[in-house]
Design a protein around this motif. Structure first.
Motif, PDB file in Angstrom:
ATOM      1  N   UNK A 102      33.519  -4.492  49.578  1.00 27.17           N
ATOM      2  CA  UNK A 102      34.956  -4.533  49.866  1.00 27.17           C
ATOM      3  C   UNK A 102      35.418  -3.225  50.506  1.00 27.17           C
ATOM      4  N   UNK A 103      34.950  -2.094  49.968  1.00 26.69           N
ATOM      5  CA  UNK A 103      35.337  -0.792  50.522  1.00 26.69           C
ATOM      6  C   UNK A 103      34.774  -0.607  51.921  1.00 26.69           C
ATOM      7  N   UNK A 104      33.539  -1.061  52.149  1.00 28.25           N
ATOM      8  CA  UNK A 104      32.949  -0.947  53.482  1.00 28.25           C
ATOM      9  C   UNK A 104      33.665  -1.840  54.491  1.00 28.25           C
ATOM     10  N   UNK A 105      34.096  -3.003  54.057  1.00 29.86           N
ATOM     11  CA  UNK A 105      34.836  -3.902  54.943  1.00 29.86           C
ATOM     12  C   UNK A 105      36.164  -3.278  55.355  1.00 29.86           C
ATOM     13  N   UNK A 106      36.866  -2.640  54.426  1.00 29.10           N
ATOM     14  CA  UNK A 106      38.130  -1.971  54.748  1.00 29.10           C
ATOM     15  C   UNK A 106      37.889  -0.827  55.731  1.00 29.10           C
ATOM     16  N   UNK A 107      36.832  -0.075  55.505  1.00 34.73           N
ATOM     17  CA  UNK A 107      36.510   1.041  56.382  1.00 34.73           C
ATOM     18  C   UNK A 107      36.160   0.568  57.791  1.00 34.73           C
ATOM     19  N   UNK A 108      35.392  -0.499  57.866  1.00 33.16           N
ATOM     20  CA  UNK A 108      35.000  -1.035  59.181  1.00 33.16           C
ATOM     21  C   UNK A 108      36.211  -1.595  59.935  1.00 33.16           C
ATOM     22  N   UNK A 109      37.152  -2.214  59.197  1.00 29.26           N
ATOM     23  CA  UNK A 109      38.339  -2.770  59.857  1.00 29.26           C
ATOM     24  C   UNK A 109      39.250  -1.673  60.390  1.00 29.26           C
ATOM     25  N   UNK A 110      39.288  -0.523  59.711  1.00 32.20           N
ATOM     26  CA  UNK A 110      40.099   0.592  60.195  1.00 32.20           C
ATOM     27  C   UNK A 110      39.474   1.237  61.432  1.00 32.20           C
ATOM     28  N   UNK A 111      38.162   1.251  61.460  1.00 34.26           N
ATOM     29  CA  UNK A 111      37.464   1.865  62.606  1.00 34.26           C
ATOM     30  C   UNK A 111      37.415   0.898  63.793  1.00 34.26           C
ATOM     31  N   UNK A 112      37.606  -0.364  63.547  1.00 34.82           N
ATOM     32  CA  UNK A 112      37.602  -1.359  64.612  1.00 34.82           C
ATOM     33  C   UNK A 112      36.196  -1.746  65.055  1.00 34.82           C
ATOM     34  N   UNK A 113      35.244  -1.586  64.176  1.00 34.07           N
ATOM     35  CA  UNK A 113      33.867  -1.910  64.530  1.00 34.07           C
ATOM     36  C   UNK A 113      33.524  -3.329  64.215  1.00 34.07           C
TER      37      UNK A 113
END
Length: 113
Positions: A102-113
Motif C-alpha cells: 500500500x505504501x509503495x503504491x502511494x509512492x509510485x502514484x505520487x511519482x507518476x511511474x
C-alpha cells in the motif's frame, strides 16, 4: 587572640547526649535476610513492626528473604526489544506485506511511474 567566640567548635543544642535527653529507645529485634549471592543483611525493626518478606540486598541489589536455605530467586530481566520487534508482535508477515504494498503504491502514484 581569640576571635570573640568563647564557645568555639560547638553548635546549638550540642551537649552530652544520652537517653535522658533523647528519651528511651523503642524495643527492637534484628532480622536476618539472605540473597542468592549469600550476602546476609541484618535489619533492626521495632518489636511491634510488621517485618516484610523481602528486603533488597545493599551489596548486590537482589531480593533477599528470611530463609537462608532458600533465598528468593533473582528477578528475570526482559531483553531489550527494538521497535521492529514490537511491530512484529502486533502484526503478521502478511499484514506487513500488505502495508508495504500500500505504501509503495502511494509512492509510485505520487511519482507518476
Amino acid at each position: 587572640m581569640a576571635g570573640g567566640n568563647a564557645i568555639r567548635g560547638t553548635r546549638v543544642g550540642a551537649g552530652p547526649m544520652g537517653e535522658a535527653e533523647r528519651g528511651e529507645t523503642a524495643p527492637r529485634r534484628r532480622i536476618g535476610f539472605w540473597c542468592t549471592q549469600g550476602h546476609e543483611t541484618r535489619v533492626a525493626f521495632a518489636s511491634d513492626a510488621d517485618v516484610p518478606d523481602l528486603w533488597d540486598c545493599p551489596r548486590c541489589g537482589l531480593p533477599a528473604g528470611q530463609d537462608q536455605a532458600a533465598p528468593p530467586p533473582a528477578p528475570r530481566t526482559e531483553p531489550y526489544k527494538t521497535h521492529l520487534a514490537y511491530v512484529r508482535e502486533r502484526r503478521s508477515d502478511a499484514d506487513g506485506d500488505a502495508l508495504l504494498e500500500e505504501a509503495l503504491a502511494k509512492l509510485r502514484s505520487r511519482r507518476g511511474a
